[in-house]
Design a protein around this motif. Structure first.
Motif, PDB file in Angstrom:
ATOM      1  N   ALA A 102      41.775  33.541  33.624  1.00  0.00           N
ATOM      2  CA  ALA A 102      41.187  32.344  33.031  1.00  0.00           C
ATOM      3  C   ALA A 102      41.381  31.134  33.949  1.00  0.00           C
ATOM      4  CB  ALA A 102      41.797  32.070  31.662  1.00  0.00           C
ATOM      5  N   ALA A 103      42.552  31.015  34.546  1.00  0.00           N
ATOM      6  CA  ALA A 103      42.803  29.909  35.472  1.00  0.00           C
ATOM      7  C   ALA A 103      41.901  30.017  36.698  1.00  0.00           C
ATOM      8  CB  ALA A 103      44.276  29.901  35.886  1.00  0.00           C
ATOM      9  N   LEU A 104      41.674  31.232  37.175  1.00  0.00           N
ATOM     10  CA  LEU A 104      40.775  31.421  38.312  1.00  0.00           C
ATOM     11  C   LEU A 104      39.363  30.994  37.951  1.00  0.00           C
ATOM     12  CD1 LEU A 104      40.344  32.434  41.187  1.00  0.00           C
ATOM     13  CD2 LEU A 104      39.995  34.720  40.242  1.00  0.00           C
ATOM     14  N   ALA A 105      38.922  31.329  36.742  1.00  0.00           N
ATOM     15  CA  ALA A 105      37.592  30.910  36.290  1.00  0.00           C
ATOM     16  C   ALA A 105      37.487  29.387  36.220  1.00  0.00           C
ATOM     17  CB  ALA A 105      37.291  31.527  34.931  1.00  0.00           C
ATOM     18  N   PHE A 106      38.544  28.724  35.727  1.00  0.00           N
ATOM     19  CA  PHE A 106      38.542  27.262  35.706  1.00  0.00           C
ATOM     20  C   PHE A 106      38.515  26.691  37.121  1.00  0.00           C
ATOM     21  CE2 PHE A 106      40.254  27.431  31.289  1.00  0.00           C
ATOM     22  CZ  PHE A 106      39.283  26.623  30.710  1.00  0.00           C
ATOM     23  N   GLY A 107      39.262  27.297  38.023  1.00  0.00           N
ATOM     24  CA  GLY A 107      39.264  26.829  39.410  1.00  0.00           C
ATOM     25  C   GLY A 107      37.897  26.942  40.052  1.00  0.00           C
ATOM     26  N   ILE A 108      37.223  28.064  39.817  1.00  0.00           N
ATOM     27  CA  ILE A 108      35.874  28.240  40.360  1.00  0.00           C
ATOM     28  C   ILE A 108      34.919  27.218  39.752  1.00  0.00           C
ATOM     29  CG2 ILE A 108      33.907  29.818  40.431  1.00  0.00           C
ATOM     30  CD1 ILE A 108      35.993  32.110  40.622  1.00  0.00           C
ATOM     31  N   THR A 109      35.070  26.992  38.445  1.00  0.00           N
ATOM     32  CA  THR A 109      34.208  26.014  37.770  1.00  0.00           C
ATOM     33  C   THR A 109      34.417  24.613  38.336  1.00  0.00           C
ATOM     34  OG1 THR A 109      34.251  27.346  35.759  1.00  0.00           O
ATOM     35  CG2 THR A 109      33.591  25.031  35.530  1.00  0.00           C
ATOM     36  N   PHE A 110      35.677  24.215  38.495  1.00  0.00           N
ATOM     37  CA  PHE A 110      35.954  22.892  39.063  1.00  0.00           C
ATOM     38  C   PHE A 110      35.427  22.787  40.488  1.00  0.00           C
ATOM     39  CE2 PHE A 110      39.448  22.335  35.845  1.00  0.00           C
ATOM     40  CZ  PHE A 110      38.891  21.225  35.243  1.00  0.00           C
ATOM     41  N   TRP A 140      31.628  22.478  40.295  1.00  0.00           N
ATOM     42  CA  TRP A 140      31.305  21.159  39.752  1.00  0.00           C
ATOM     43  C   TRP A 140      31.560  20.084  40.805  1.00  0.00           C
ATOM     44  CZ3 TRP A 140      34.128  18.668  34.987  1.00  0.00           C
ATOM     45  CH2 TRP A 140      33.363  17.626  34.490  1.00  0.00           C
ATOM     46  N   GLY A 141      32.627  20.283  41.581  1.00  0.00           N
ATOM     47  CA  GLY A 141      32.939  19.338  42.647  1.00  0.00           C
ATOM     48  C   GLY A 141      31.893  19.311  43.739  1.00  0.00           C
ATOM     49  N   LEU A 142      31.232  20.435  43.985  1.00  0.00           N
ATOM     50  CA  LEU A 142      30.152  20.442  44.977  1.00  0.00           C
ATOM     51  C   LEU A 142      29.029  19.496  44.573  1.00  0.00           C
ATOM     52  CD1 LEU A 142      29.854  24.246  45.826  1.00  0.00           C
ATOM     53  CD2 LEU A 142      30.817  22.450  47.260  1.00  0.00           C
ATOM     54  N   SER A 165      32.185  15.343  43.247  1.00  0.00           N
ATOM     55  CA  SER A 165      33.135  14.637  44.120  1.00  0.00           C
ATOM     56  C   SER A 165      34.081  15.591  44.830  1.00  0.00           C
ATOM     57  CB  SER A 165      33.964  13.644  43.301  1.00  0.00           C
ATOM     58  OG  SER A 165      34.897  14.326  42.510  1.00  0.00           O
ATOM     59  N   MET A 166      34.613  15.089  45.911  1.00  0.00           N
ATOM     60  CA  MET A 166      35.556  15.853  46.725  1.00  0.00           C
ATOM     61  C   MET A 166      36.857  16.117  45.971  1.00  0.00           C
ATOM     62  SD  MET A 166      35.608  17.291  49.509  1.00  0.00           S
ATOM     63  CE  MET A 166      36.145  17.494  51.154  1.00  0.00           C
ATOM     64  N   VAL A 167      37.218  15.250  45.046  1.00  0.00           N
ATOM     65  CA  VAL A 167      38.459  15.418  44.279  1.00  0.00           C
ATOM     66  C   VAL A 167      38.405  16.716  43.478  1.00  0.00           C
ATOM     67  CG1 VAL A 167      39.886  14.448  42.444  1.00  0.00           C
ATOM     68  CG2 VAL A 167      38.886  12.945  44.165  1.00  0.00           C
ATOM     69  N   LEU A 168      37.275  16.987  42.833  1.00  0.00           N
ATOM     70  CA  LEU A 168      37.149  18.219  42.050  1.00  0.00           C
ATOM     71  C   LEU A 168      37.139  19.455  42.938  1.00  0.00           C
ATOM     72  CD1 LEU A 168      34.641  17.255  39.229  1.00  0.00           C
ATOM     73  CD2 LEU A 168      37.095  17.654  39.045  1.00  0.00           C
ATOM     74  N   ILE A 169      36.601  19.337  44.132  1.00  0.00           N
ATOM     75  CA  ILE A 169      36.646  20.464  45.072  1.00  0.00           C
ATOM     76  C   ILE A 169      38.091  20.800  45.404  1.00  0.00           C
ATOM     77  CG2 ILE A 169      36.102  21.194  47.432  1.00  0.00           C
ATOM     78  CD1 ILE A 169      33.499  19.611  47.203  1.00  0.00           C
ATOM     79  N   VAL A 170      38.883  19.791  45.701  1.00  0.00           N
ATOM     80  CA  VAL A 170      40.290  20.006  46.047  1.00  0.00           C
ATOM     81  C   VAL A 170      41.059  20.566  44.852  1.00  0.00           C
ATOM     82  CG1 VAL A 170      42.417  18.842  46.736  1.00  0.00           C
ATOM     83  CG2 VAL A 170      40.267  18.250  47.853  1.00  0.00           C
ATOM     84  N   GLY A 228      39.843  22.273  42.342  1.00  0.00           N
ATOM     85  CA  GLY A 228      39.381  23.641  42.144  1.00  0.00           C
ATOM     86  C   GLY A 228      40.004  24.613  43.129  1.00  0.00           C
ATOM     87  N   LEU A 229      40.081  24.207  44.386  1.00  0.00           N
ATOM     88  CA  LEU A 229      40.702  25.072  45.391  1.00  0.00           C
ATOM     89  C   LEU A 229      42.179  25.306  45.098  1.00  0.00           C
ATOM     90  CD1 LEU A 229      39.048  23.863  48.709  1.00  0.00           C
ATOM     91  CD2 LEU A 229      38.790  26.079  47.594  1.00  0.00           C
ATOM     92  N   ILE A 230      42.878  24.260  44.695  1.00  0.00           N
ATOM     93  CA  ILE A 230      44.305  24.395  44.379  1.00  0.00           C
ATOM     94  C   ILE A 230      44.500  25.336  43.199  1.00  0.00           C
ATOM     95  CG2 ILE A 230      46.326  23.167  43.496  1.00  0.00           C
ATOM     96  CD1 ILE A 230      45.396  20.759  45.209  1.00  0.00           C
ATOM     97  N   VAL A 231      43.701  25.151  42.152  1.00  0.00           N
ATOM     98  CA  VAL A 231      43.824  26.012  40.968  1.00  0.00           C
ATOM     99  C   VAL A 231      43.485  27.461  41.334  1.00  0.00           C
ATOM    100  CG1 VAL A 231      42.875  26.478  38.674  1.00  0.00           C
ATOM    101  CG2 VAL A 231      43.430  24.144  39.334  1.00  0.00           C
ATOM    102  N   MET A 232      42.463  27.659  42.163  1.00  0.00           N
ATOM    103  CA  MET A 232      42.097  29.019  42.568  1.00  0.00           C
ATOM    104  C   MET A 232      43.206  29.684  43.369  1.00  0.00           C
ATOM    105  SD  MET A 232      37.990  29.067  43.403  1.00  0.00           S
ATOM    106  CE  MET A 232      38.105  28.098  44.863  1.00  0.00           C
ATOM    107  N   VAL A 233      43.776  28.980  44.313  1.00  0.00           N
ATOM    108  CA  VAL A 233      44.832  29.558  45.150  1.00  0.00           C
ATOM    109  C   VAL A 233      46.060  29.892  44.317  1.00  0.00           C
ATOM    110  CG1 VAL A 233      46.450  29.028  47.013  1.00  0.00           C
ATOM    111  CG2 VAL A 233      44.024  28.535  47.297  1.00  0.00           C
ATOM    112  N   VAL A 234      46.461  28.980  43.438  1.00  0.00           N
ATOM    113  CA  VAL A 234      47.641  29.214  42.609  1.00  0.00           C
ATOM    114  C   VAL A 234      47.408  30.397  41.666  1.00  0.00           C
ATOM    115  CG1 VAL A 234      49.072  28.249  40.771  1.00  0.00           C
ATOM    116  CG2 VAL A 234      48.512  26.861  42.765  1.00  0.00           C
ATOM    117  N   SER A 235      46.255  30.439  41.028  1.00  0.00           N
ATOM    118  CA  SER A 235      46.007  31.526  40.080  1.00  0.00           C
ATOM    119  C   SER A 235      45.898  32.872  40.799  1.00  0.00           C
ATOM    120  CB  SER A 235      44.758  31.248  39.253  1.00  0.00           C
ATOM    121  OG  SER A 235      43.616  31.182  40.073  1.00  0.00           O
ATOM    122  N   LEU A 236      45.272  32.919  41.958  1.00  0.00           N
ATOM    123  CA  LEU A 236      45.224  34.169  42.716  1.00  0.00           C
ATOM    124  C   LEU A 236      46.604  34.606  43.164  1.00  0.00           C
ATOM    125  CD1 LEU A 236      42.029  33.909  44.940  1.00  0.00           C
ATOM    126  CD2 LEU A 236      42.542  35.633  43.226  1.00  0.00           C
TER     127      LEU A 236
END
Length: 69
Positions: A25-33, A36-38, A41-46, A48-56
């Protein structure tokens, strides 16, 4: 089906069900953020990447721990 056909049957695998985890679920939120950031804003990209890396990292760690047990 006769009873002779069942003599070759074994126990279904896996015998142990993996523990529930929040990582998919966290990975899905990270991908979504990230996506959405694309668009916004760049803030949401960052974020999203942090959430994706942590969840993986958590998910892979849990899988490796379960494989050792």
């Amino acid at each position: 089906m006769s009873t002779n056909d069942k003599k070759d049957w074994g126990i279904a695998r896996p015998q142990k069900i993996p523990a529930p985890t929040f990582a998919p679920a966290a990975l899905a939120f990270g991908i979504t953020f990230f996506m959405w950031g694309l668009l916004t804003s760049m803030v949401l990209i960052v974020v999203g990447l942090i959430v994706m890396v942590v969840s993986l990292t958590v998910w892979i760690g849990e899988i490796r721990h379960a494989a050792r047990s």
